[in-house]
Scaffold this motif. Structure first.
Motif, PDB file in Angstrom:
ATOM      1  N   ALA A   1      11.724  10.978  20.870  1.00 42.75           N
ATOM      2  CA  ALA A   1      11.983  11.772  22.061  1.00 42.75           C
ATOM      3  C   ALA A   1      10.431  11.994  23.448  1.00 42.75           C
ATOM      4  N   ARG A   2       9.526  11.154  22.465  1.00 46.18           N
ATOM      5  CA  ARG A   2       8.134  10.745  23.359  1.00 46.18           C
ATOM      6  C   ARG A   2       8.753   9.920  24.477  1.00 46.18           C
ATOM      7  N   ARG A   3       9.611   8.661  23.524  1.00 44.18           N
ATOM      8  CA  ARG A   3       9.829   7.919  24.506  1.00 44.18           C
ATOM      9  C   ARG A   3      10.732   8.172  25.787  1.00 44.18           C
ATOM     10  N   VAL A   4      11.532   9.230  25.746  1.00 43.22           N
ATOM     11  CA  VAL A   4      11.980  10.297  26.366  1.00 43.22           C
ATOM     12  C   VAL A   4      12.060  10.701  27.810  1.00 43.22           C
ATOM     13  N   ARG A   5      10.967  10.950  27.072  1.00 43.11           N
ATOM     14  CA  ARG A   5      10.009  11.344  28.333  1.00 43.11           C
ATOM     15  C   ARG A   5       8.690  10.783  29.100  1.00 43.11           C
ATOM     16  N   ARG A   6       8.416   9.906  28.229  1.00 43.88           N
ATOM     17  CA  ARG A   6       7.827   8.822  28.847  1.00 43.88           C
ATOM     18  C   ARG A   6       8.677   8.158  30.592  1.00 43.88           C
ATOM     19  N   ASP A   7       9.917   7.695  30.043  1.00 42.35           N
ATOM     20  CA  ASP A   7      11.031   7.577  31.347  1.00 42.35           C
ATOM     21  C   ASP A   7      11.395   8.779  32.440  1.00 42.35           C
ATOM     22  N   HIS A   8      10.732   9.612  32.451  1.00 40.53           N
ATOM     23  CA  HIS A   8      10.237  10.863  32.600  1.00 40.53           C
ATOM     24  C   HIS A   8      12.093  11.000  32.833  1.00 40.53           C
ATOM     25  N   ARG A   9      12.707  11.598  31.781  1.00 39.13           N
ATOM     26  CA  ARG A   9      13.582  12.189  30.864  1.00 39.13           C
ATOM     27  C   ARG A   9      13.733  13.555  30.477  1.00 39.13           C
ATOM     28  N   VAL A  10      14.003  14.554  30.452  1.00 32.59           N
ATOM     29  CA  VAL A  10      14.340  15.384  29.466  1.00 32.59           C
ATOM     30  C   VAL A  10      15.058  15.304  28.077  1.00 32.59           C
ATOM     31  N   PRO A  11      14.520  15.794  27.016  1.00 39.67           N
ATOM     32  CA  PRO A  11      16.150  15.545  25.632  1.00 39.67           C
ATOM     33  C   PRO A  11      16.127  17.222  25.638  1.00 39.67           C
ATOM     34  N   GLY A  12      17.668  17.018  25.225  1.00 46.11           N
ATOM     35  CA  GLY A  12      18.027  18.111  25.747  1.00 46.11           C
ATOM     36  C   GLY A  12      19.463  18.668  24.957  1.00 46.11           C
ATOM     37  N   VAL A  13      20.078  19.512  24.782  1.00 44.79           N
ATOM     38  CA  VAL A  13      21.449  20.035  23.816  1.00 44.79           C
ATOM     39  C   VAL A  13      22.271  20.081  24.684  1.00 44.79           C
ATOM     40  N   LEU A  14      23.379  20.179  24.045  1.00 43.91           N
ATOM     41  CA  LEU A  14      24.572  21.078  24.939  1.00 43.91           C
ATOM     42  C   LEU A  14      25.664  21.564  24.141  1.00 43.91           C
ATOM     43  N   TYR A  15      25.796  22.702  24.193  1.00 43.65           N
ATOM     44  CA  TYR A  15      26.536  23.367  22.939  1.00 43.65           C
ATOM     45  C   TYR A  15      27.155  25.089  23.446  1.00 43.65           C
ATOM     46  N   GLY A  16      28.704  24.933  22.531  1.00 44.72           N
ATOM     47  CA  GLY A  16      29.061  26.200  23.081  1.00 44.72           C
ATOM     48  C   GLY A  16      30.250  25.976  22.903  1.00 44.72           C
ATOM     49  N   HIS A  17      31.421  27.363  22.881  1.00 50.61           N
ATOM     50  CA  HIS A  17      33.037  26.890  22.816  1.00 50.61           C
ATOM     51  C   HIS A  17      33.224  26.160  21.472  1.00 50.61           C
ATOM     52  N   GLY A  18      32.438  26.675  20.391  1.00 50.62           N
ATOM     53  CA  GLY A  18      32.810  25.936  19.402  1.00 50.62           C
ATOM     54  C   GLY A  18      33.118  24.828  18.594  1.00 50.62           C
ATOM     55  N   THR A  19      32.557  23.874  19.724  1.00 51.92           N
ATOM     56  CA  THR A  19      32.733  21.949  19.888  1.00 51.92           C
ATOM     57  C   THR A  19      30.747  22.267  19.312  1.00 51.92           C
ATOM     58  N   ASP A  20      31.059  20.711  18.572  1.00 52.89           N
ATOM     59  CA  ASP A  20      29.984  20.381  17.908  1.00 52.89           C
ATOM     60  C   ASP A  20      28.140  20.475  19.291  1.00 52.89           C
ATOM     61  N   PRO A  21      27.191  19.804  18.968  1.00 53.92           N
ATOM     62  CA  PRO A  21      26.444  19.917  19.481  1.00 53.92           C
ATOM     63  C   PRO A  21      26.288  18.399  20.437  1.00 53.92           C
ATOM     64  N   VAL A  22      25.756  18.634  21.865  1.00 56.46           N
ATOM     65  CA  VAL A  22      25.926  17.664  22.556  1.00 56.46           C
ATOM     66  C   VAL A  22      24.724  16.824  22.350  1.00 56.46           C
ATOM     67  N   HIS A  23      23.808  15.597  22.104  1.00 55.05           N
ATOM     68  CA  HIS A  23      22.570  15.433  22.803  1.00 55.05           C
ATOM     69  C   HIS A  23      22.286  15.128  23.639  1.00 55.05           C
ATOM     70  N   LEU A  24      22.002  14.888  24.234  1.00 50.61           N
ATOM     71  CA  LEU A  24      21.422  14.217  25.606  1.00 50.61           C
ATOM     72  C   LEU A  24      19.766  14.071  26.234  1.00 50.61           C
ATOM     73  N   THR A  25      19.792  13.203  27.229  1.00 51.02           N
ATOM     74  CA  THR A  25      18.712  13.462  27.940  1.00 51.02           C
ATOM     75  C   THR A  25      19.137  13.214  29.447  1.00 51.02           C
ATOM     76  N   LEU A  26      17.952  14.658  30.367  1.00 52.39           N
ATOM     77  CA  LEU A  26      18.357  14.398  31.692  1.00 52.39           C
ATOM     78  C   LEU A  26      16.863  14.227  32.233  1.00 52.39           C
ATOM     79  N   PRO A  27      17.844  13.703  33.762  1.00 53.50           N
ATOM     80  CA  PRO A  27      16.655  13.360  34.759  1.00 53.50           C
ATOM     81  C   PRO A  27      15.138  15.032  34.880  1.00 53.50           C
ATOM     82  N   GLY A  28      13.501  14.216  34.481  1.00 55.54           N
ATOM     83  CA  GLY A  28      12.687  15.103  34.558  1.00 55.54           C
ATOM     84  C   GLY A  28      12.664  15.390  36.128  1.00 55.54           C
TER      85      GLY A  28
END
Length: 197
Positions: free
Chosen positions: A19-46
Motif C-alpha cells: 500500500a505504501r508503494r502504491v501511495r508513493r506512485d501517487h495512486r490510492v489502493p481501493g476495493v470494489l464490491y457489491g451485487h454479490g461479486t467477489d471484491p476487486v482490489h484496485l489502485t486509482l489515480p490519487g
C-alpha cells in the motif's frame, strides 16, 4: 449528476508495504464490491480521485483493464494529519438501480432576531435515489424561525425520484434559545456575602 471517469488497475500485492508503494506512485489502493461479486482490489489515480471526492456521492465510471464499471464511494480513509487519501471502498452500482446514500443538508436564511442558535441534528439526510441521479445535497430555508422551531425530514423538498430513507418525523434542524451564562464574579461575591451574614 455527472460521471467522473477514472482509469483503475487491478492490484495484486497486498499489505502495508504494498500500500505504501502504491501511495508513493501517487495512486490510492481501493476495493470494489457489491451485487454479490467477489471484491476487486484496485489502485486509482490519487489526484483525480481526490478531486472527484469533493462532490458528495460522486458517480465514478471506472475503466478497469478495458472493462467499464459504475461505482459510488462508500468509505474513504484519509491521513489524519496530512489529509491525503489512504484507501477507498467503492460500491458497484448499475444504471437504474436504487441506492441508499446520505446527502448534505445546507441551511439558508437568517433566524428571527434574538440570538437563537441553529442545531444540525442530522448533518446528512439518508435518501434512496437512482444511482445515476443522486442529488448533491438539499437546501433548507430557516428564515425567521424562532426557538423551539424544528424542521423534520418530511418538510424537506426532495428532487423527483428521490425518497427518504429515514423516519419522516426525524428532526433534521432545530432552533435553540441561546443560554446566557451568569458572570462568575457575581456568584463568588454572593457566596462571600452569605458567609459573612
Amino acid at each position: 449528476m455527472s460521471e467522473v471517469k477514472l482509469s483503475a488497475s487491478l492490484r495484486t500485492e497486498f499489505g502495508k508495504g504494498a500500500a505504501r508503494r502504491v501511495r508513493r506512485d501517487h495512486r490510492v489502493p481501493g476495493v470494489l464490491y457489491g451485487h454479490g461479486t467477489d471484491p476487486v482490489h484496485l489502485t486509482l489515480p490519487g489526484h483525480e480521485l481526490l478531486l472527484a471526492l469533493r462532490t458528495p456521492n460522486v458517480l465514478l465510471s471506472l475503466d478497469i483493464d478495458g472493462k467499464n464499471e459504475l461505482a459510488i464511494p462508500k468509505a474513504v480513509q484519509r491521513d489524519p494529519l496530512k489529509g491525503f487519501l489512504e484507501h477507498v471502498d467503492l460500491l458497484l452500482v448499475k444504471r437504474g438501480e436504487k441506492v441508499t446514500v446520505e446527502i448534505p443538508v445546507t441551511a439558508e436564511g437568517e433566524l428571527a432576531p434574538g440570538g437563537y442558535l441553529l442545531e444540525h441534528v442530522l448533518n446528512a439526510l439518508p435518501v434512496e435515489a437512482e444511482a445515476t441521479h443522486i442529488p448533491e445535497g438539499v437546501t433548507v430555508s430557516v428564515a425567521g424561525l424562532e426557538a423551539g422551531a424544528s424542521i423534520l425530514a418530511k418538510d424537506i423538498a426532495l428532487p423527483s425520484g428521490v425518497t427518504l430513507a429515514v423516519d419522516e418525523d426525524a428532526v433534521v434542524l432545530q432552533v435553540l434559545a441561546a443560554q446566557a451564562e451568569e458572570p462568575a464574579a457575581e456568584t463568588e461575591g454572593e457566596g462571600e456575602a452569605a458567609a459573612e451574614a
